[in-house]
Design a protein around this motif. Structure first.
Motif, PDB file in Angstrom:
ATOM      1  N   MET A 190       0.611  -1.971  -1.288  1.00 16.02           N
ATOM      2  CA  MET A 190       1.342  -0.861  -1.855  1.00 16.02           C
ATOM      3  C   MET A 190       0.652   0.444  -1.464  1.00 16.02           C
ATOM      4  O   MET A 190      -0.561   0.526  -1.417  1.00 16.02           O
ATOM      5  N   SER A 191       1.432   1.461  -1.210  1.00 17.16           N
ATOM      6  CA  SER A 191       0.905   2.747  -0.768  1.00 17.16           C
ATOM      7  C   SER A 191       0.855   3.742  -1.934  1.00 17.16           C
ATOM      8  O   SER A 191       1.850   3.936  -2.622  1.00 17.16           O
ATOM      9  N   TYR A 192      -0.296   4.356  -2.139  1.00 15.12           N
ATOM     10  CA  TYR A 192      -0.462   5.334  -3.207  1.00 15.12           C
ATOM     11  C   TYR A 192      -0.684   6.703  -2.603  1.00 15.12           C
ATOM     12  O   TYR A 192      -1.286   6.833  -1.551  1.00 15.12           O
ATOM     13  N   LYS A 207     -11.790   1.487  -2.863  1.00 19.65           N
ATOM     14  CA  LYS A 207     -11.274   0.155  -3.177  1.00 19.65           C
ATOM     15  C   LYS A 207     -10.120   0.230  -4.174  1.00 19.65           C
ATOM     16  O   LYS A 207      -9.108  -0.459  -4.016  1.00 19.65           O
ATOM     17  N   ILE A 208     -10.277   1.052  -5.199  1.00 20.61           N
ATOM     18  CA  ILE A 208      -9.216   1.212  -6.199  1.00 20.61           C
ATOM     19  C   ILE A 208      -7.969   1.790  -5.549  1.00 20.61           C
ATOM     20  O   ILE A 208      -6.855   1.309  -5.768  1.00 20.61           O
ATOM     21  N   THR A 227      -6.973   1.810  -2.434  1.00 22.78           N
ATOM     22  CA  THR A 227      -6.299   0.976  -1.433  1.00 22.78           C
ATOM     23  C   THR A 227      -5.668  -0.271  -2.031  1.00 22.78           C
ATOM     24  O   THR A 227      -4.673  -0.768  -1.489  1.00 22.78           O
ATOM     25  N   ASN A 228      -6.230  -0.770  -3.136  1.00 17.87           N
ATOM     26  CA  ASN A 228      -5.671  -1.990  -3.719  1.00 17.87           C
ATOM     27  C   ASN A 228      -5.966  -2.089  -5.219  1.00 17.87           C
ATOM     28  O   ASN A 228      -6.758  -2.929  -5.644  1.00 17.87           O
ATOM     29  N   PRO A 229      -5.333  -1.260  -6.036  1.00 16.64           N
ATOM     30  CA  PRO A 229      -5.656  -1.237  -7.467  1.00 16.64           C
ATOM     31  C   PRO A 229      -5.280  -2.510  -8.224  1.00 16.64           C
ATOM     32  O   PRO A 229      -5.831  -2.788  -9.275  1.00 16.64           O
ATOM     33  N   GLU A 230      -4.367  -3.293  -7.675  1.00 16.02           N
ATOM     34  CA  GLU A 230      -3.936  -4.513  -8.358  1.00 16.02           C
ATOM     35  C   GLU A 230      -4.995  -5.603  -8.355  1.00 16.02           C
ATOM     36  O   GLU A 230      -4.909  -6.570  -9.104  1.00 16.02           O
ATOM     37  N   SER A 231      -6.007  -5.478  -7.518  1.00 13.80           N
ATOM     38  CA  SER A 231      -6.941  -6.582  -7.317  1.00 13.80           C
ATOM     39  C   SER A 231      -8.092  -6.647  -8.326  1.00 13.80           C
ATOM     40  O   SER A 231      -8.892  -7.570  -8.254  1.00 13.80           O
ATOM     41  N   ARG A 243      -7.470  -1.222 -16.232  1.00 14.85           N
ATOM     42  CA  ARG A 243      -8.248  -2.092 -15.335  1.00 14.85           C
ATOM     43  C   ARG A 243      -9.632  -1.503 -15.135  1.00 14.85           C
ATOM     44  O   ARG A 243      -9.861  -0.321 -15.401  1.00 14.85           O
TER      45      ARG A 243
END
Length: 100
Positions: free
Chosen positions: A1-3, A44-45, A47-51, A60
């Motif tokens: 996903m792009s933020y 890291k957050i 680029t991929n906050p869902e992880s 989170r």
């Protein structure tokens, strides 16, 4: 996903500044390592906050590896919000209630 944005709430920014200043008083090279690790976590957050793991319903957290701190955040479709930077030894549930 792009933020599109990473937004650091003013309370989180103050907490980060205070911790960096604390470590800077002890040793400037340690403070620089802390800053570098915080920036790495922001990337890291962003680029991929869902992880990263859930804490306290929708909040989170990503834990720093060399320092006892966590970066607490929320995100929606376009933006990531850094809401807190707390020491893992603190009473986080009480701080959560007072923060919101």
């Amino acid at each position: 996903m792009s933020y599109k944005k990473l937004i650091i709430k003013s309370t989180a920014a103050i907490e980060i500044e205070e911790v960096i200043a604390y470590y800077s008083d002890i040793n400037k090279s340690i403070a620089k390592k802390l800053e570098k690790e915080i920036r790495s976590c922001f990337i890291k957050i962003f680029t991929n906050p869902e992880s990263f793991q859930f804490k306290y319903k929708t909040i989170r957290v990503i834990w720093l590896t060399k320092f006892p701190y966590g970066i607490y955040y929320l995100f929606d479709t376009n933006e990531v919000y850094i809401i807190a930077f707390w020491n893992s030894k603190e009473d986080i549930p009480t701080k959560i209630k007072n923060a919101f």
